[in-house]
Each structure stands twice: as structure tokens, then as C-alpha cells.
Scaffold this motif. Structure first.
Motif, PDB file in Angstrom:
ATOM      1  N   PRO A 146      29.351  31.862  44.492  1.00 16.53           N
ATOM      2  CA  PRO A 146      30.257  32.257  43.555  1.00 16.53           C
ATOM      3  C   PRO A 146      31.368  31.423  43.227  1.00 16.53           C
ATOM      4  CG  PRO A 146      29.795  33.663  45.596  1.00 16.53           C
ATOM      5  CD  PRO A 146      29.073  32.441  45.903  1.00 16.53           C
ATOM      6  N   ASP A 147      31.777  31.676  42.163  1.00 15.50           N
ATOM      7  CA  ASP A 147      32.954  30.889  41.505  1.00 15.50           C
ATOM      8  C   ASP A 147      34.124  30.982  42.522  1.00 15.50           C
ATOM      9  OD1 ASP A 147      31.331  29.930  39.501  1.00 15.50           O
ATOM     10  OD2 ASP A 147      32.042  31.795  38.371  1.00 15.50           O
ATOM     11  N   PRO A 148      34.985  29.737  42.791  1.00 12.22           N
ATOM     12  CA  PRO A 148      36.214  29.920  43.493  1.00 12.22           C
ATOM     13  C   PRO A 148      37.115  31.057  42.827  1.00 12.22           C
ATOM     14  CG  PRO A 148      35.702  27.828  43.153  1.00 12.22           C
ATOM     15  CD  PRO A 148      34.515  28.371  42.375  1.00 12.22           C
ATOM     16  N   GLY A 149      37.817  31.847  43.715  1.00  9.61           N
ATOM     17  CA  GLY A 149      38.488  32.792  43.257  1.00  9.61           C
ATOM     18  C   GLY A 149      37.991  34.102  42.862  1.00  9.61           C
ATOM     19  N   GLU A 150      36.645  33.994  42.721  1.00  6.93           N
ATOM     20  CA  GLU A 150      35.712  35.222  42.424  1.00  6.93           C
ATOM     21  C   GLU A 150      36.105  36.211  43.602  1.00  6.93           C
ATOM     22  OE1 GLU A 150      31.184  36.210  42.009  1.00  6.93           O
ATOM     23  OE2 GLU A 150      31.699  34.411  41.189  1.00  6.93           O
ATOM     24  N   VAL A 151      36.197  37.674  43.176  1.00  3.12           N
ATOM     25  CA  VAL A 151      36.125  38.752  44.440  1.00  3.12           C
ATOM     26  C   VAL A 151      34.787  38.949  44.976  1.00  3.12           C
ATOM     27  CG1 VAL A 151      36.841  40.942  45.090  1.00  3.12           C
ATOM     28  CG2 VAL A 151      38.263  39.558  43.695  1.00  3.12           C
ATOM     29  N   ILE A 152      34.546  38.687  46.352  1.00  2.00           N
ATOM     30  CA  ILE A 152      33.212  38.809  46.819  1.00  2.00           C
ATOM     31  C   ILE A 152      33.382  39.735  48.206  1.00  2.00           C
ATOM     32  CG2 ILE A 152      32.417  36.775  45.943  1.00  2.00           C
ATOM     33  CD1 ILE A 152      32.870  35.613  48.927  1.00  2.00           C
ATOM     34  N   PHE A 153      32.333  40.315  48.592  1.00  2.00           N
ATOM     35  CA  PHE A 153      32.089  40.682  49.825  1.00  2.00           C
ATOM     36  C   PHE A 153      31.535  39.628  50.790  1.00  2.00           C
ATOM     37  CE2 PHE A 153      31.271  45.675  49.305  1.00  2.00           C
ATOM     38  CZ  PHE A 153      32.287  45.762  48.457  1.00  2.00           C
ATOM     39  N   ALA A 154      32.428  39.056  51.607  1.00  2.00           N
ATOM     40  CA  ALA A 154      32.138  37.886  52.428  1.00  2.00           C
ATOM     41  C   ALA A 154      32.099  38.117  53.992  1.00  2.00           C
ATOM     42  CB  ALA A 154      33.318  36.819  52.457  1.00  2.00           C
ATOM     43  N   ASP A 155      31.040  37.668  54.651  1.00  2.00           N
ATOM     44  CA  ASP A 155      30.816  37.862  56.140  1.00  2.00           C
ATOM     45  C   ASP A 155      31.256  36.673  56.675  1.00  2.00           C
ATOM     46  OD1 ASP A 155      28.787  36.030  56.135  1.00  2.00           O
ATOM     47  OD2 ASP A 155      26.949  37.535  56.106  1.00  2.00           O
ATOM     48  N   PRO A 156      31.236  36.760  58.167  1.00  2.00           N
ATOM     49  CA  PRO A 156      31.759  35.564  58.955  1.00  2.00           C
ATOM     50  C   PRO A 156      31.134  34.408  58.891  1.00  2.00           C
ATOM     51  CG  PRO A 156      31.825  37.431  60.272  1.00  2.00           C
ATOM     52  CD  PRO A 156      31.111  38.049  59.042  1.00  2.00           C
ATOM     53  N   GLN A 157      29.618  34.719  58.394  1.00  2.00           N
ATOM     54  CA  GLN A 157      28.639  33.288  58.237  1.00  2.00           C
ATOM     55  C   GLN A 157      28.742  32.713  56.783  1.00  2.00           C
ATOM     56  OE1 GLN A 157      27.465  36.544  59.882  1.00  2.00           O
ATOM     57  NE2 GLN A 157      28.203  35.332  61.680  1.00  2.00           N
ATOM     58  N   GLY A 158      29.795  33.092  56.117  1.00  2.71           N
ATOM     59  CA  GLY A 158      29.837  32.586  54.620  1.00  2.71           C
ATOM     60  C   GLY A 158      29.042  33.113  53.680  1.00  2.71           C
TER      61      GLY A 158
END
Length: 230
Positions: A146-158
Motif C-alpha cells: 500500500p502507498d504510505p498514508g493510504e488507509v488500510i486494515f492492518a494486522d500485527p504481522q504487517g
């Protein structure tokens, strides 16, 4: 597992209303028919009065995408994409009973609905701006960053379980034939979202209980209560 939105997301989108539903025991085919046809008919009736772009629910997401620097006619929220497909092709594809139910409810209410396979989520999800080093898996099996600053659903494993917020879900936690426990995410920003999001959660929970006798738990998130654990 947990689900939360970061303070940055709440600050940038103060009109956000988010609802979460956790359901177990949804493996296999439903034991009762799902009202997909009725839900599609609701969406078609609404589309008869104007295209999906005119719906206040969709307009709110278009404004949010614009605030994120995304062209709203290039990157659409999932609900808009479903409605557009229903309008242009006349129907929605059958993928999996759980996915089909989520898509039908999303189209009927014009609100994005995401369904994630809980064991494949990796312990939790935070909706947050991307750093740029997270890994996103397409449904075709390719990895992206993903692009920096893009809103994502992130998990602890990145890993990113969704890109551009409600635009594209990831293959990491997509529903599969062996899926038995799911997390349903319902998010909206339009005027009246605080009324509509609980209605959508209730509609999905009702069909999960009727079709699979599934125990369901749900919660509404807010800046004051931004995290839920199941």
C-alpha cells in the motif's frame, strides 16, 4: 481478536459510524435460504430512481475518498462497485453464501460490508494510515505494498487486509470453503449513519442466526470507544 480505528482515522473522518459483528459456527451451506433476491430487489428499486452516485451513502464515501487524495470515480467503495455492477449487469455473481449475503445487504443499504475469516486475520485489525511496508495480497495471489498514508486494515504481522479502506479487500483473510468464524465490518459516513449501521448489523446477524444458527456478538465503535475485542 480486536478491531479498532486509529486516532488519525477518527480525526480525519469525524462522521464515521462503524459497526462490528463477530459470528461463530458459519461453516458449510446455510440451513435456510438466504433472502438474496429480496435484497437485490431493494437495491434495484432504488437504482430505478437514479444511479448509485446520487445516493447520500455513496456520496459520503466519495467525499471521504477525495479527502484521502483518491479520485472517487477511479476508486470506489465496495458498496458503490456492487451497485454499479447490479445496475449495468443486472445481477451480482455468486461467490460463497457468506460473501453473497454480505454483498446483497451492502447493495440493499448502499453501505460497505466487509467479511473477514477470523483465524486468518492474525490476531487483530487496526484501520490506520499505511507506512508503506505492509504486504497486501490480491485475490489473484500477487503481493503489493500500500502507498504510505493510504488507509488500510492492518494486522500485527504487517499485512493489509484491505486497501484504500473500503475499496479492495485482501486475499489474506477472504472467506473460503472452510471458513467458520467471521468478523463483519460495516462502516458509513452519511447523515443518518448512526441509525443505518445498526440496522445493517441486525440484518446480517438475523440471517446468520437463521441460516447457520450462529452465535453473534456486535458492537458500535466511536472515538470514545474505538476498540472492541472478541
Amino acid at each position: 481478536m480486536y478491531f479498532q480505528h486509529s486516532p488519525e482515522v477518527w480525526a480525519a473522518h469525524p462522521g464515521l459510524v462503524a459497526g462490528i459483528l463477530y459470528a461463530e459456527g458459519v461453516g458449510g451451506p446455510p440451513r435456510a435460504g438466504l433472502p438474496l433476491g429480496d435484497l437485490h430487489a431493494v437495491a434495484r428499486d432504488r437504482l430505478a430512481g437514479g444511479t448509485e452516485a446520487s445516493f447520500p451513502e455513496i456520496q459520503a464515501w466519495r467525499r471521504a475518498f477525495s479527502r484521502m487524495g483518491l479520485a472517487p470515480t477511479r476508486y470506489r467503495c465496495a458498496a458503490e462497485s456492487l451497485l454499479r455492477r447490479l445496475r449495468t449487469e443486472g445481477d451480482l455473481p455468486e461467490v460463497h453464501p457468506l460473501v453473497d449475503l454480505g454483498n446483497a445487504v451492502s447493495a440493499a443499504y448502499a453501505i460497505p460490508v466487509g467479511i473477514l475469516d477470523v483465524p486468518r486475520v492474525g490476531g487483530g485489525i487496526e484501520v490506520r494510515p499505511a507506512r508503506g511496508d505492509e504486504r497486501y495480497l490480491t485475490f489473484a495471489g500477487a503481493e503489493e505494498h500500500p502507498d504510505p498514508g493510504e488507509v488500510i486494515f492492518a494486522d500485527p504481522q504487517g499485512r493489509a487486509h484491505a486497501r484504500r479502506w473500503t475499496n479492495r479487500q485482501s486475499g489474506w483473510s477472504a472467506v473460503r470453503e472452510d471458513t467458520a468464524t467471521v468478523l463483519v465490518v460495516v462502516e458509513a459516513m452519511h447523515e443518518g449513519a448512526e441509525r443505518d449501521v445498526p440496522v445493517v448489523l441486525d440484518a446480517i446477524g438475523r440471517e446468520l442466526r437463521r441460516g447457520w444458527s450462529a452465535p453473534c456478538r456486535s458492537a458500535l465503535l466511536s472515538p470514545a470507544a474505538p476498540r472492541v475485542e472478541f
